[in-house]
Design a protein around this motif. Structure first.
Motif, short mmCIF file in Angstrom:
data_model
loop_
_atom_site.label_atom_id
_atom_site.label_comp_id
_atom_site.label_asym_id
_atom_site.label_seq_id
_atom_site.Cartn_x
_atom_site.Cartn_y
_atom_site.Cartn_z
N LYS A 1 -6.45 2.05 -1.71
CA LYS A 1 -6.93 2.01 -0.34
C LYS A 1 -8.04 0.98 -0.17
O LYS A 1 -8.08 0.27 0.83
CB LYS A 1 -7.42 3.40 0.09
N GLU A 2 -8.93 0.90 -1.14
CA GLU A 2 -10.03 -0.07 -1.08
C GLU A 2 -9.48 -1.50 -1.08
O GLU A 2 -9.94 -2.35 -0.30
CB GLU A 2 -11.01 0.12 -2.24
N GLU A 3 -8.51 -1.75 -1.95
CA GLU A 3 -7.90 -3.09 -2.00
C GLU A 3 -7.19 -3.40 -0.67
O GLU A 3 -7.27 -4.51 -0.16
CB GLU A 3 -6.90 -3.19 -3.15
N PHE A 4 -6.50 -2.39 -0.14
CA PHE A 4 -5.80 -2.56 1.13
C PHE A 4 -6.78 -2.93 2.24
O PHE A 4 -6.54 -3.89 2.99
CB PHE A 4 -5.05 -1.28 1.49
N GLU A 5 -7.86 -2.18 2.35
CA GLU A 5 -8.85 -2.44 3.40
C GLU A 5 -9.47 -3.83 3.24
O GLU A 5 -9.65 -4.56 4.23
CB GLU A 5 -9.92 -1.36 3.40
N GLN A 6 -9.80 -4.20 1.99
CA GLN A 6 -10.41 -5.50 1.76
C GLN A 6 -9.44 -6.64 2.11
O GLN A 6 -9.81 -7.60 2.77
CB GLN A 6 -10.85 -5.64 0.29
N MET A 7 -8.20 -6.51 1.69
CA MET A 7 -7.21 -7.55 1.98
C MET A 7 -6.92 -7.63 3.47
O MET A 7 -6.72 -8.72 4.02
CB MET A 7 -5.92 -7.28 1.20
N LYS A 8 -6.92 -6.49 4.15
CA LYS A 8 -6.70 -6.48 5.59
C LYS A 8 -7.83 -7.21 6.30
O LYS A 8 -7.58 -8.01 7.23
CB LYS A 8 -6.57 -5.05 6.09
N GLN A 9 -9.06 -6.99 5.86
CA GLN A 9 -10.21 -7.71 6.43
C GLN A 9 -10.12 -9.21 6.16
O GLN A 9 -10.42 -10.02 7.03
CB GLN A 9 -11.52 -7.15 5.87
N ASP A 10 -9.69 -9.56 4.96
CA ASP A 10 -9.53 -10.98 4.62
C ASP A 10 -8.49 -11.67 5.49
O ASP A 10 -8.65 -12.84 5.85
CB ASP A 10 -9.15 -11.14 3.13
N TYR B 1 0.84 -1.20 0.00
CA TYR B 1 0.00 0.00 0.00
C TYR B 1 0.88 1.26 0.00
O TYR B 1 0.62 2.21 -0.73
CB TYR B 1 -0.93 -0.02 1.21
N ALA B 2 1.94 1.23 0.80
CA ALA B 2 2.84 2.39 0.87
C ALA B 2 3.54 2.63 -0.47
O ALA B 2 3.78 3.78 -0.85
CB ALA B 2 3.87 2.17 1.97
N LYS B 3 3.85 1.58 -1.20
CA LYS B 3 4.50 1.72 -2.50
C LYS B 3 3.53 2.17 -3.58
O LYS B 3 3.94 2.62 -4.65
CB LYS B 3 5.11 0.38 -2.95
N GLY B 4 2.23 2.03 -3.32
CA GLY B 4 1.24 2.40 -4.31
C GLY B 4 0.85 1.25 -5.22
O GLY B 4 0.19 1.45 -6.24
N ASP B 5 1.24 0.03 -4.84
CA ASP B 5 0.89 -1.15 -5.65
C ASP B 5 -0.60 -1.46 -5.59
O ASP B 5 -1.16 -2.01 -6.54
CB ASP B 5 1.67 -2.38 -5.18
N ILE B 6 -1.24 -1.10 -4.48
CA ILE B 6 -2.68 -1.38 -4.32
C ILE B 6 -3.37 -0.11 -3.84
O ILE B 6 -2.76 0.76 -3.22
CB ILE B 6 -2.93 -2.54 -3.33
#
Length: 76
Positions: A64-73, A57-62
């Protein structure tokens, strides 16, 4: 003049065995410390899935929405 030993080495092969003894002790110390050092570096190099996700997320590869979804997963 040289005592009872074999060419001034003391009592038989005692000097050789003393050298061999110290070589074995030094080998075991070096082997043990290198094993502990390698084991420690392996533990430090392992990152959690959440840490990797934060880096992406910090690098910009994903996004914010993808980050939040993956974190929940990851939490399930």
């Amino acid at each position: 003049m040289y005592g009872d030993g074999f060419y001034g080495m003391g009592h038989g092969f005692g000097g050789i065995f003393m050298i061999l003894f110290w070589v074995v002790i030094i080998y075991l110390i070096v082997r043990g410390t290198s094993h502990w050092t390698q084991k420690g570096s392996e533990q430090n190099s392992r990152k959690s899935a959440e840490d990797i996700l934060k880096e992406r997320y910090a690098k910009g590869d994903i996004s914010k929405e993808e980050f939040e979804q993956m974190k929940q997963d990851l939490r399930f």
